[in-house]
Write an enzyme that holds these catalytic residues in place. Structure first.
Site, mmCIF file in Angstrom:
data_model
loop_
_atom_site.group_PDB
_atom_site.id
_atom_site.type_symbol
_atom_site.label_atom_id
_atom_site.label_comp_id
_atom_site.label_asym_id
_atom_site.label_seq_id
_atom_site.Cartn_x
_atom_site.Cartn_y
_atom_site.Cartn_z
ATOM 1 N N CYS A 107 0.846 -1.193 0.000
ATOM 2 C CA CYS A 107 0.000 0.000 0.000
ATOM 3 C C CYS A 107 0.879 1.240 0.000
ATOM 4 O O CYS A 107 2.010 1.218 0.484
ATOM 5 C CB CYS A 107 -0.905 -0.011 1.235
ATOM 6 N N SER A 148 -12.221 4.349 1.275
ATOM 7 C CA SER A 148 -11.870 4.399 2.696
ATOM 8 C C SER A 148 -11.615 5.841 3.128
ATOM 9 O O SER A 148 -10.676 6.482 2.666
ATOM 10 C CB SER A 148 -10.621 3.553 2.967
ATOM 11 N N CYS A 162 -20.973 -11.856 6.231
ATOM 12 C CA CYS A 162 -20.416 -13.064 6.849
ATOM 13 C C CYS A 162 -20.222 -12.891 8.351
ATOM 14 O O CYS A 162 -20.334 -13.854 9.107
ATOM 15 C CB CYS A 162 -19.096 -13.448 6.185
ATOM 16 N N CYS A 197 -9.864 -16.818 4.677
ATOM 17 C CA CYS A 197 -10.575 -15.566 4.940
ATOM 18 C C CYS A 197 -9.566 -14.427 4.943
ATOM 19 O O CYS A 197 -8.384 -14.625 5.237
ATOM 20 C CB CYS A 197 -11.287 -15.666 6.292
ATOM 21 N N ASP A 198 -10.061 -13.239 4.659
ATOM 22 C CA ASP A 198 -9.231 -12.036 4.668
ATOM 23 C C ASP A 198 -8.578 -11.812 6.027
ATOM 24 O O ASP A 198 -7.443 -11.356 6.119
ATOM 25 C CB ASP A 198 -10.113 -10.833 4.302
ATOM 26 N N CYS A 212 -28.109 -16.145 24.342
ATOM 27 C CA CYS A 212 -28.258 -14.689 24.310
ATOM 28 C C CYS A 212 -29.501 -14.292 23.513
ATOM 29 O O CYS A 212 -29.770 -14.848 22.445
ATOM 30 C CB CYS A 212 -27.012 -14.050 23.697
#
Length: 414
Positions: A18, A125, A277, A298-299, A343
């Site tokens: 980045c 972002s 997700c 997964c990320d 819960c």
């Protein structure tokens, strides 16, 4: 449809590289997990194999491609022109969509013309007004980035490119919910997503991998490690942050400003499966492909033990339908503590992301989500409003009529 056909692959064409150095970023440090000779740029060969195989693996009419980083625009505009051509080559008449998440600093007129022409959806972002955004989002020279990102927002608007803003909520910014929300309203932003920043202090495993952040809790044995970074949002403060914005939104902006967090909640109150997700009962259907073709579960679990294979050696169907990935996805449900299982707001949360499950429950069981207290406060607060919106929708009325209900009686015909 075969379960293995129902999955998404998020692409990281520039890997962890980045041009910014945001203090809270968890991904740029992943450079340490690759060999020293890695170029951190997806080759033409890897790109073509990814697009060919991903399209081939999807038994659906619309195939979404999501490009992320690092910073994906570092690949240059020619790379995405190649993307579009390869999608046409292998698309076989299917509808292809593209989303690209970016910090916006490299966007210009040419970029925006291309993005508009090819209907890219942009996730931009930006954390809020200048004093908030520049608190953590700086470039490699430690210089502020707000004005460059705001310029990108204006360019996207100018060229009528579809976009939403991705807003990271930190310990610092959680003190300014309405300032952030009103800023985006003043800029004409219609789609907003708030993302809580939760990062633990490095554990021994992370230090061994030369990483600054802790690796996620094991899906087999939840660690209990409660130390978090200075920028991590406090749990209850995150709930209060959402509540402050929700109270403004529910009275004035339903149907005008789309806050993904609130719309995800409405989905849960309607009794529908979560579109996210993190709030789904199980996960494991959204993996990533790195710049070199490596595929991870997964990320947020991009670590050696979660590597599923490489696109040149295995197919997406085989990797995503592997016992390893299926077990990874089921663990989100099976590892949920008893405290969470009983819960009253479990239906809206399902323990949220396993990455954040590193606290103990009041009775000493590991695996409680760090954000539990905040989510509980938020879900309880919105409950009465959600019930009204559900009733409106069930009677064929727009959810936005909730604003009239709050301001005065709205008679719903039975």
């Amino acid at each position: 449809m075969n379960q293995s056909k129902s999955f998404h692959i998020l692409a990281k064409p520039s890997g962890p590289i980045c041009n910014l150095d945001c203090h809270y970023c968890f991904y740029t440090e992943k450079e340490a997990l690759f060999s020293g000779n890695s170029r951190f740029k997806m080759s033409e060969e890897t790109l073509e194999e990814f697009i060919r195989q991903y399209i081939q693996s999807q038994d659906v009419e619309e195939i979404p491609f999501v490009w992320q980083g690092g910073e994906p625009t570092l690949m240059g505009l020619e790379f995405y022109k190649m993307v579009v051509e390869l999608q046409k080559k292998y698309g076989k008449g299917k509808r292809i969509t593209n989303s690209l998440q970016t910090n916006g600093t490299l966007l210009n007129e040419e970029w925006c013309e291309f993005l508009k022409e090819h209907d890219f959806l942009i996730g931009l972002s930006i954390d809020g007004p200048e004093f908030i955004h520049d608190h953590y989002r700086v470039d490699r020279g430690k210089k502020p980035t707000f004005h460059r990102v705001l310029n990108a927002l204006h360019l996207l608007n100018k060229h009528r490119v579809d976009f939403n803003v991705l807003v990271c909520v930190t310990k610092y910014s959680s003190d300014y919910p309405l300032e952030i929300y009103q800023f985006f309203k003043s800029e004409g932003v219609k789609f907003i997503q708030f993302i809580p920043i939760v990062e633990r202090i490095p554990n021994f495993q992370a230090i061994g991998l030369k990483l600054r952040h802790a690796t996620p809790p094991s899906v087999d044995e939840m660690e209990v490690q409660q130390e978090v970074s200075p920028w991590t949002v406090e749990s209850e403060k995150y709930g209060e942050f959402l509540i402050a914005i929700f109270d403004e939104w529910i009275r004035n902006d339903v149907g005008k400003v789309h806050v993904m967090n609130f719309e995800q909640s409405l989905t849960s109150w309607l009794g529908l499966p979560s579109t996210s997700c993190i709030f789904a009962e199980t996960c494991g259907k959204a993996a990533i492909v790195e710049h070199n073709g490596d595929v991870y579960s997964c990320d947020h679990f991009m670590y050696p033990e979660y590597k599923l294979g490489n696109i040149f050696n295995d197919t997406f169907e085989k990797m995503m339908d592997s016992s390893k990935q299926r077990e990874f996805g089921k663990k989100k449900k099976t590892s949920l503590p008893k405290y969470c299982q009983t819960c009253e707001v479990r239906f809206a949360c399902h323990g949220e992301c396993p990455k954040h499950r590193f606290l103990q429950t009041p009775d000493g069981e590991p695996g409680l989500n760090y954000l539990c207290a905040g989510y509980k406060k938020y879900f309880h607060h919105i409950h009465k409003y959600m019930k009204v919106m559900v009733q409106l929708i069930e009677h064929g009325l727009p959810a936005s009529d909730v604003m009239q209900v709050i301001k005065g009686p709205l008679i719903i015909k039975q």
